[in-house]
Design a protein around this motif. Structure first.
Motif, mmCIF file in Angstrom:
data_model
loop_
_atom_site.group_PDB
_atom_site.id
_atom_site.type_symbol
_atom_site.label_atom_id
_atom_site.label_comp_id
_atom_site.label_asym_id
_atom_site.label_seq_id
_atom_site.Cartn_x
_atom_site.Cartn_y
_atom_site.Cartn_z
ATOM 1 N N UNK A 1 0.833 -1.197 0.000
ATOM 2 C CA UNK A 1 0.000 0.000 0.000
ATOM 3 C C UNK A 1 0.865 1.243 0.000
ATOM 4 N N UNK A 2 0.285 2.354 -0.441
ATOM 5 C CA UNK A 2 0.965 3.642 -0.343
ATOM 6 C C UNK A 2 0.664 4.326 0.984
ATOM 7 N N UNK A 3 -0.199 3.722 1.808
ATOM 8 C CA UNK A 3 -0.677 4.369 3.024
ATOM 9 C C UNK A 3 -0.176 3.678 4.294
ATOM 10 N N UNK A 4 0.060 4.453 5.345
ATOM 11 C CA UNK A 4 0.451 3.861 6.626
ATOM 12 C C UNK A 4 -0.744 3.186 7.284
ATOM 13 N N UNK B 1 -1.615 3.063 10.413
ATOM 14 C CA UNK B 1 -1.539 3.570 11.779
ATOM 15 C C UNK B 1 -2.881 3.426 12.499
ATOM 16 N N UNK B 2 -2.861 3.373 13.822
ATOM 17 C CA UNK B 2 -4.113 3.287 14.578
ATOM 18 C C UNK B 2 -4.791 4.648 14.678
ATOM 19 N N UNK B 3 -6.109 4.659 14.545
ATOM 20 C CA UNK B 3 -6.916 5.853 14.718
ATOM 21 C C UNK B 3 -8.127 5.502 15.566
ATOM 22 N N UNK B 4 -8.840 6.531 16.030
ATOM 23 C CA UNK B 4 -10.061 6.339 16.802
ATOM 24 C C UNK B 4 -11.232 6.946 16.045
ATOM 25 N N UNK B 5 -12.334 6.215 15.957
ATOM 26 C CA UNK B 5 -13.532 6.753 15.331
ATOM 27 C C UNK B 5 -14.287 7.644 16.310
ATOM 28 N N UNK B 6 -15.282 8.355 15.800
ATOM 29 C CA UNK B 6 -16.107 9.215 16.658
ATOM 30 C C UNK B 6 -16.888 8.404 17.695
ATOM 31 N N UNK B 7 -16.955 7.106 17.486
ATOM 32 C CA UNK B 7 -17.605 6.218 18.457
ATOM 33 C C UNK B 7 -16.623 5.657 19.471
ATOM 34 N N UNK B 8 -15.340 6.037 19.343
ATOM 35 C CA UNK B 8 -14.329 5.550 20.268
ATOM 36 C C UNK B 8 -13.770 4.194 19.901
ATOM 37 N N UNK B 9 -14.047 3.723 18.677
ATOM 38 C CA UNK B 9 -13.569 2.419 18.240
ATOM 39 C C UNK B 9 -12.179 2.551 17.639
ATOM 40 N N UNK B 10 -11.274 1.652 17.994
ATOM 41 C CA UNK B 10 -9.920 1.663 17.456
ATOM 42 C C UNK B 10 -9.889 0.968 16.105
ATOM 43 N N UNK B 11 -9.291 1.629 15.102
ATOM 44 C CA UNK B 11 -9.200 1.072 13.756
ATOM 45 C C UNK B 11 -7.801 1.327 13.204
ATOM 46 N N UNK B 12 -7.456 0.597 12.160
ATOM 47 C CA UNK B 12 -6.217 0.822 11.428
ATOM 48 C C UNK B 12 -6.559 1.518 10.122
ATOM 49 N N UNK B 13 -5.800 2.568 9.795
ATOM 50 C CA UNK B 13 -6.177 3.387 8.652
ATOM 51 C C UNK B 13 -6.259 2.582 7.357
ATOM 52 N N UNK B 14 -5.207 1.848 7.043
ATOM 53 C CA UNK B 14 -5.225 1.126 5.773
ATOM 54 C C UNK B 14 -6.053 -0.140 5.836
ATOM 55 N N UNK B 15 -5.743 -1.029 6.760
ATOM 56 C CA UNK B 15 -6.368 -2.348 6.741
ATOM 57 C C UNK B 15 -7.858 -2.320 7.079
ATOM 58 N N UNK B 16 -8.292 -1.379 7.925
ATOM 59 C CA UNK B 16 -9.697 -1.333 8.328
ATOM 60 C C UNK B 16 -10.535 -0.335 7.536
ATOM 61 N N UNK B 17 -9.911 0.730 7.037
ATOM 62 C CA UNK B 17 -10.694 1.818 6.442
ATOM 63 C C UNK B 17 -10.531 1.965 4.933
ATOM 64 N N UNK B 18 -9.381 1.616 4.392
ATOM 65 C CA UNK B 18 -9.091 1.923 2.990
ATOM 66 C C UNK B 18 -9.003 0.685 2.113
ATOM 67 N N UNK B 19 -8.403 -0.364 2.600
ATOM 68 C CA UNK B 19 -8.138 -1.546 1.776
ATOM 69 C C UNK B 19 -9.426 -2.118 1.183
ATOM 70 N N UNK B 20 -9.420 -2.289 -0.139
ATOM 71 C CA UNK B 20 -10.536 -2.901 -0.832
ATOM 72 C C UNK B 20 -11.725 -1.998 -1.054
ATOM 73 N N UNK B 21 -11.572 -0.695 -0.808
ATOM 74 C CA UNK B 21 -12.730 0.199 -0.877
ATOM 75 C C UNK B 21 -12.477 1.398 -1.784
ATOM 76 N N UNK B 22 -13.575 2.034 -2.149
ATOM 77 C CA UNK B 22 -13.523 3.370 -2.724
ATOM 78 C C UNK B 22 -13.831 4.337 -1.593
ATOM 79 N N UNK B 23 -13.000 5.357 -1.440
ATOM 80 C CA UNK B 23 -13.116 6.239 -0.286
ATOM 81 C C UNK B 23 -13.151 7.711 -0.697
ATOM 82 N N UNK B 24 -13.819 8.498 0.136
ATOM 83 C CA UNK B 24 -13.775 9.953 0.060
ATOM 84 C C UNK B 24 -13.262 10.419 1.415
#
Length: 216
Positions: A45-48, A50-73
């Motif tokens: 991937x071109x993206x790190x 890294x761990x982030x927190x959602x507005x619900x307080x859920x821990x996610x990984x930027x690439x593997x949980x939010x970007x990989x396999x998706x179309x994103x805005x």
């Protein structure tokens, strides 16, 4: 989407991106004096990742949980912003409504705080409630170093360190991308809804309904 539609979509994305980025060209053409933070991208991937927190307080990984396999805005904002962010959020709400049938599945919307040290998940949730943001749009915060790594990887920065450090001058751009195809472009968050959706046509199959663009 047939080949002709795909070509038209890519042209729309290119045209919208060129028009929106034109005002930044002078800044981005300056000699590099503000090096991006060192952060290794996720494998493949071109993206790190890294761990982030959602507005619900859920821990996610930027690439593997939010970007990989998706179309994103993706755009950048902060909860204390009173001038630039609210109208952009209101405009992107129209995009959210148009994408509702697929939003949160293979098409995802993310807003990332530019002031993560101040914006806790509860602050982002309050901002969403204040501006009437509906489901399927995730707001994110995290450690400053991790957010900065994502910001630079997405291209939300100026090479002028003084301008880059002024949060009040953030660009107001939206990064649109299809990660599986590695296709990316930028448009301004205040572009008309139809223009933003047209910019997606070269990235993800879209359908025309009653003369308007909708996700297929």
């Amino acid at each position: 989407m047939d080949s002709q539609s795909s070509i038209l979509g890519r042209r729309a994305c290119t045209a919208a991106g060129v028009a929106a980025v034109a005002g930044l060209a002078g800044l981005l053409a300056r000699p590099a004096s503000n090096a991006p933070p060192k952060q290794r991208a996720a494998q493949g991937s071109r993206f790190p990742d890294v761990p982030l927190l959602t507005h619900e307080g859920r821990s996610v990984r930027f690439y593997s949980d939010l970007v990989r396999g998706r179309t994103v805005l993706v755009n950048m904002m902060y909860a204390q912003c009173n001038e630039r962010c609210p109208p952009m959020t209101q405009n992107l709400k129209l995009v959210q409504q148009a994408l509702a049938p697929r939003l949160g599945r293979d098409v995802s919307m993310y807003s990332i705080s530019l002031l993560p040290e101040h914006d806790r998940p509860a602050d982002l949730a309050a901002y969403m409630q204040l501006h009437g943001v509906g489901p399927g749009w995730t707001f994110l915060t995290g450690a400053r170093a991790d957010v900065e790594a994502v910001r630079y990887a997405l291209g939300f920065y100026s090479r002028d360190p003084q301008l880059d450090g002024d949060v009040g001058q953030h660009t107001g751009m939206v990064r649109i991308g299809n990660e599986p195809l590695d296709r990316w472009c930028m448009v301004h968050a205040l572009q008309e809804t139809e223009t933003i959706l047209q910019a997606m046509e070269g990235l993800v199959p879209l359908a025309r309904v009653d003369g308007r663009t909708r996700v297929a």
